[in-house]
Design a protein around this motif. Sequence first.
Motif, PDB file in Angstrom:
ATOM      1  N   THR A 118      81.247  45.638  18.331  1.00 16.72           N
ATOM      2  CA  THR A 118      81.768  45.110  19.588  1.00 16.72           C
ATOM      3  C   THR A 118      81.453  46.013  20.767  1.00 16.72           C
ATOM      4  O   THR A 118      81.597  45.607  21.908  1.00 16.72           O
ATOM      5  CB  THR A 118      83.304  44.914  19.474  1.00 16.72           C
ATOM      6  N   GLY A 119      81.055  47.238  20.486  1.00 16.27           N
ATOM      7  CA  GLY A 119      80.756  48.170  21.565  1.00 16.27           C
ATOM      8  C   GLY A 119      81.984  48.830  22.153  1.00 16.27           C
ATOM      9  O   GLY A 119      81.941  49.353  23.267  1.00 16.27           O
ATOM     10  N   ILE A 120      83.086  48.831  21.418  1.00 18.35           N
ATOM     11  CA  ILE A 120      84.309  49.448  21.917  1.00 18.35           C
ATOM     12  C   ILE A 120      84.087  50.946  22.099  1.00 18.35           C
ATOM     13  O   ILE A 120      83.588  51.623  21.214  1.00 18.35           O
ATOM     14  CB  ILE A 120      85.497  49.185  20.958  1.00 18.35           C
ATOM     15  N   ARG A 121      84.471  51.451  23.270  1.00 19.57           N
ATOM     16  CA  ARG A 121      84.333  52.873  23.570  1.00 19.57           C
ATOM     17  C   ARG A 121      85.662  53.546  23.892  1.00 19.57           C
ATOM     18  O   ARG A 121      85.772  54.758  23.821  1.00 19.57           O
ATOM     19  CB  ARG A 121      83.383  53.088  24.756  1.00 19.57           C
ATOM     20  N   SER A 122      86.672  52.759  24.268  1.00 15.92           N
ATOM     21  CA  SER A 122      87.982  53.357  24.550  1.00 15.92           C
ATOM     22  C   SER A 122      89.076  52.421  24.065  1.00 15.92           C
ATOM     23  O   SER A 122      88.890  51.204  23.999  1.00 15.92           O
ATOM     24  CB  SER A 122      88.142  53.677  26.035  1.00 15.92           C
ATOM     25  N   GLU A 145      83.625  50.640  27.886  1.00 14.45           N
ATOM     26  CA  GLU A 145      83.274  51.853  28.630  1.00 14.45           C
ATOM     27  C   GLU A 145      84.332  52.912  28.358  1.00 14.45           C
ATOM     28  O   GLU A 145      85.503  52.582  28.162  1.00 14.45           O
ATOM     29  CB  GLU A 145      83.239  51.572  30.139  1.00 14.45           C
ATOM     30  N   PRO A 146      83.961  54.185  28.374  1.00 20.26           N
ATOM     31  CA  PRO A 146      84.992  55.227  28.301  1.00 20.26           C
ATOM     32  C   PRO A 146      85.961  55.063  29.474  1.00 20.26           C
ATOM     33  O   PRO A 146      85.549  54.682  30.571  1.00 20.26           O
ATOM     34  CB  PRO A 146      84.191  56.532  28.417  1.00 20.26           C
ATOM     35  N   ARG A 147      87.237  55.305  29.210  1.00 20.86           N
ATOM     36  CA  ARG A 147      88.274  55.133  30.246  1.00 20.86           C
ATOM     37  C   ARG A 147      89.207  56.328  30.253  1.00 20.86           C
ATOM     38  O   ARG A 147      89.613  56.803  29.205  1.00 20.86           O
ATOM     39  CB  ARG A 147      89.137  53.902  29.939  1.00 20.86           C
ATOM     40  N   ARG A 148      89.576  56.754  31.411  1.00 17.47           N
ATOM     41  CA  ARG A 148      90.610  57.779  31.557  1.00 17.47           C
ATOM     42  C   ARG A 148      91.943  57.043  31.701  1.00 17.47           C
ATOM     43  O   ARG A 148      92.358  56.709  32.793  1.00 17.47           O
ATOM     44  CB  ARG A 148      90.334  58.660  32.762  1.00 17.47           C
ATOM     45  N   TRP A 149      92.572  56.778  30.556  1.00 15.59           N
ATOM     46  CA  TRP A 149      93.836  56.041  30.559  1.00 15.59           C
ATOM     47  C   TRP A 149      94.937  56.872  31.202  1.00 15.59           C
ATOM     48  O   TRP A 149      95.784  56.344  31.901  1.00 15.59           O
ATOM     49  CB  TRP A 149      94.249  55.659  29.140  1.00 15.59           C
ATOM     50  N   GLY A 150      94.941  58.171  30.913  1.00 17.88           N
ATOM     51  CA  GLY A 150      95.917  59.078  31.500  1.00 17.88           C
ATOM     52  C   GLY A 150      97.348  58.751  31.109  1.00 17.88           C
ATOM     53  O   GLY A 150      97.623  57.874  30.280  1.00 17.88           O
ATOM     54  N   ARG A 151      98.249  59.461  31.727  1.00 18.13           N
ATOM     55  CA  ARG A 151      99.685  59.280  31.465  1.00 18.13           C
ATOM     56  C   ARG A 151     100.148  57.891  31.877  1.00 18.13           C
ATOM     57  O   ARG A 151     100.977  57.272  31.209  1.00 18.13           O
ATOM     58  CB  ARG A 151     100.476  60.364  32.216  1.00 18.13           C
ATOM     59  N   ALA A 152      99.575  57.373  32.972  1.00 15.30           N
ATOM     60  CA  ALA A 152      99.972  56.042  33.443  1.00 15.30           C
ATOM     61  C   ALA A 152      99.620  54.980  32.401  1.00 15.30           C
ATOM     62  O   ALA A 152     100.415  54.072  32.139  1.00 15.30           O
ATOM     63  CB  ALA A 152      99.306  55.722  34.779  1.00 15.30           C
TER      64      ALA A 152
END
Length: 176
Positions: A118-122, A145-152
């Motif tokens: 599926t191409g999942i990266r994050s 795509e890579p994601r900066r999910w962070g604390r939020a």
Amino acid sequence: MRYDPIARLLLTPVDQEAPERVVRLRGLGLGERPEPALDAYAGQMAQMTGAPYAMVNFLDEERQFFAGLHTPQGGAEERVKSRDHGYCPYVVVRRKALVLEDVRDFPRFAGNALVDETGIRSYLGAPLIDRTGMALGTVCVADTEPRRWGRAGLDTIKSCAAQLMLQIHRREDGLA
């Protein structure tokens, strides 16, 4: 037999609660069929996080079932996956949220079939823990795509799990 540390990392976690979970899910009427309300909930999670994929996922002994699903194709994806696909089985067994900003950064997760298929990266997921203390499944979002999910992001997915459990308990109590 030669020791292969990578093969060890790719094993799906042992889920000793699975037989009891199946009984609990059947009693709640969950995990057997798609539910429009849960599809809508997955859509709300996708909108809140900006992720193209969002799922409400229930696990049994053999499979994962996306009772709620939002995809870029509008839900045309398959709703059943084996337990070795994806990251939700880890969330259920660990009973803790999981944040993977780039799955390729983690040897345990980089080789998962979803990366290639599926191409999942994050990935961002939280367990659905009911009033009996059982982890029924997960709510999760994923991106290609890579994601900066962070604390939020972590706070959002945990809140989504808590809100959905309130709805499930209301349904169980006949208040929905």
